[in-house]
Design an enzyme around this catalytic site. Structure first.
Site, PDB file in Angstrom:
ATOM      1  N   ALA A  47       0.791  -1.233   0.000  1.00 42.83           N
ATOM      2  CA  ALA A  47       0.000   0.000   0.000  1.00 42.83           C
ATOM      3  C   ALA A  47       0.830   1.295   0.000  1.00 42.83           C
ATOM      4  O   ALA A  47       0.608   2.167  -0.855  1.00 42.83           O
ATOM      5  CB  ALA A  47      -0.973  -0.032   1.174  1.00 42.83           C
ATOM      6  N   ARG A  88      -5.353  -0.392  -9.445  1.00 40.89           N
ATOM      7  CA  ARG A  88      -5.728  -1.343  -8.387  1.00 40.89           C
ATOM      8  C   ARG A  88      -6.661  -0.623  -7.404  1.00 40.89           C
ATOM      9  O   ARG A  88      -6.375   0.519  -7.026  1.00 40.89           O
ATOM     10  CB  ARG A  88      -4.481  -1.867  -7.636  1.00 40.89           C
ATOM     11  CG  ARG A  88      -3.568  -2.724  -8.487  1.00 40.89           C
ATOM     12  CD  ARG A  88      -2.502  -3.404  -7.646  1.00 40.89           C
ATOM     13  NE  ARG A  88      -3.038  -4.514  -6.872  1.00 40.89           N
ATOM     14  CZ  ARG A  88      -2.352  -5.127  -5.897  1.00 40.89           C
ATOM     15  NH1 ARG A  88      -1.137  -4.714  -5.577  1.00 40.89           N
ATOM     16  NH2 ARG A  88      -2.880  -6.144  -5.255  1.00 40.89           N
ATOM     17  N   GLN A 195       3.603 -13.620  -1.752  1.00 40.20           N
ATOM     18  CA  GLN A 195       4.398 -12.477  -1.257  1.00 40.20           C
ATOM     19  C   GLN A 195       5.148 -12.837   0.031  1.00 40.20           C
ATOM     20  O   GLN A 195       6.222 -12.305   0.290  1.00 40.20           O
ATOM     21  CB  GLN A 195       3.481 -11.273  -0.984  1.00 40.20           C
ATOM     22  CG  GLN A 195       2.962 -10.581  -2.217  1.00 40.20           C
ATOM     23  CD  GLN A 195       1.619 -11.129  -2.651  1.00 40.20           C
ATOM     24  OE1 GLN A 195       1.310 -12.292  -2.411  1.00 40.20           O
ATOM     25  NE2 GLN A 195       0.817 -10.318  -3.305  1.00 40.20           N
ATOM     26  N   ASP A 236      -4.168  -2.394   3.788  1.00 43.87           N
ATOM     27  CA  ASP A 236      -4.377  -1.660   2.536  1.00 43.87           C
ATOM     28  C   ASP A 236      -5.422  -0.559   2.671  1.00 43.87           C
ATOM     29  O   ASP A 236      -5.414   0.413   1.928  1.00 43.87           O
ATOM     30  CB  ASP A 236      -4.777  -2.615   1.416  1.00 43.87           C
ATOM     31  CG  ASP A 236      -3.548  -3.336   0.903  1.00 43.87           C
ATOM     32  OD1 ASP A 236      -3.108  -4.290   1.563  1.00 43.87           O
ATOM     33  OD2 ASP A 236      -2.986  -2.887  -0.119  1.00 43.87           O
ATOM     34  N   ASN A 246      -6.629  -6.190   4.221  1.00 39.36           N
ATOM     35  CA  ASN A 246      -5.234  -6.545   3.962  1.00 39.36           C
ATOM     36  C   ASN A 246      -5.251  -7.800   3.096  1.00 39.36           C
ATOM     37  O   ASN A 246      -6.320  -8.323   2.737  1.00 39.36           O
ATOM     38  CB  ASN A 246      -4.472  -6.773   5.280  1.00 39.36           C
ATOM     39  CG  ASN A 246      -2.972  -6.879   5.076  1.00 39.36           C
ATOM     40  OD1 ASN A 246      -2.375  -6.031   4.403  1.00 39.36           O
ATOM     41  ND2 ASN A 246      -2.342  -7.904   5.598  1.00 39.36           N
TER      42      ASN A 246
END
Ligand code: MRU
Length: 347
Positions: A47, A88, A195, A236, A246
């Site tokens: 973010a 996004r 990730q 986020d 998130n």
């Protein structure tokens, strides 16, 4: 710390995170379209880094602007903000940065194009610098929650690869390490794009933090059998009541934490709060392509034609969150009142 994103004066230099952990490749984005693609495909992600990328995207988009009519220039900046905003949807940092850039031109209609260009570049640099400072502040506030010999858990990547400095959730760990504490970390791999495995495991290992990688579905077993003392995640978008979006899997982790009585902390700067929305119900959740779930690299792992649901984020209800670590301190319950009080003082 590694330079995840940097303005070179003529390009936005990012690490291509899709290549990690195998290759550390830098990519120079010279056009806003290239940067848009890099955001969409998660070459740059996380973010706070998305907020910085969005601001520099505007700078890239106006670099070659030749006109001298300020009104036309303002329209162009607004178009660029809309375009970048379409990359996004979930991380509000991206929209907050764009609102800052847009506001600058809208509130200065009497300035020349040349001045506005310079002001926009300076603003993007300020957004970058501010993120560096707030990472350090969050790290300091959060580090006190980690004790030597603790076992910590995290999901996704909320570290240097997601910010301009050493991260949010991982920043707390870096600050605790700098304070001399010895602890270990379990990193969830974070399906489908890994990730946690590709980025967090790489980043913590590189920075000599004792990290163990687990699959997402091992979290409950690790909490019960290995003992987890505390969980830190990034965010986020945080609604006014503390509901937090998130990476997908965070909600699951928070539910498990409640069952196992493990404190669950969110680490996020002011730029991740969306005080315009009351609760997590209003957070737009990005859905990504089916291929991310049906294949592993180039190998298919599911039958052709299978139906897929691939939300990239989930919302953790505020009841499951122990505290929110910000650059102003740790926001405690009741969140609606404390968020208002802490953030309202900072405008
Ligand atoms: O899809 P990604 O990789 O951009 O998702 C990132 C996350 O969910 C992070 O935890 C969040 O952005 C916080 S980063 C400090």
């Amino acid at each position: 710390m590694i330079d995840t994103i940097k303005w070179t004066g003529h390009s936005v230099r990012i690490i291509d995170q899709t290549q990690l952990p195998n290759k550390l490749i830098y990519l120079d984005c010279r056009k806003v379209e290239t940067l848009w693609g890099a955001i969409k495909t998660l070459k740059v992600r996380g973010a706070p880094a998305l907020g910085i990328a969005a601001a520099y995207g505007v700078v890239l988009g106006i670099r070659d602007y030749q006109g001298t009519d300020t009104a036309a220039f303002v329209r162009r900046v607004c178009e660029l903000c809309d375009y970048i905003g379409g990359s996004r949807p979930t991380a509000v940092n991206l929209f907050n940065a764009l609102a800052q850039m847009r506001g600058l031109v809208l509130y200065n209609p009497d300035k020349t194009v040349a001045i506005l260009k310079a002001v926009l570049e300076a603003e993007a640099n300020a957004i970058y610098e501010e993120d560096r400072a707030v990472c350090r502040a969050m790290g300091q506030y959060g580090a006190g929650l980690i004790h030597s010999r603790d076992t910590v858990m995290t999901i996704c990547n909320a570290g240097a690869l997601a910010t301009a400095d050493y991260g949010t959730a991982l920043g707390v760990m870096y600050a605790a390490k700098a304070a001399g504490k010895k602890f270990k970390v379990y990193s969830l791999e974070t399906r489908p794009l890994l990730q946690g495995a590709r980025l967090t495991a790489w980043e913590l290992q590189k920075n000599k933090i004792d990290v163990t990688l687990i699959c997402d579905n091992m979290a409950a077993t690790v909490m019960r059998d290995k003992g987890v003392d505390i969980i830190f995640t990034g965010a986020d978008r945080i609604a006014s009541n503390g509901d937090t979006a998130n990476k997908i899997g965070t909600y699951m982790l928070a539910v498990l934490a409640k069952y196992h009585k493990v404190p669950f902390y969110v680490v996020a700067p002011k730029t991740t709060f969306d005080l315009k929305i009351k609760s997590g119900k209003d957070i737009p959740i990005e859905e990504r392509s089916a291929e991310e779930v049906t294949s592993f690299g180039f190998r298919r792992t599911a039958p052709e034609g299978i139906k897929v649901f691939n939300p990239s984020f989930d919302v953790t209800p505020h009841e499951l969150i122990s505290g929110i670590i910000t650059e102003y301190g740790i926001i405690q319950k009741p969140f609606a009142a404390s968020i208002k009080r802490v953030l309202a003082q900072q405008v």
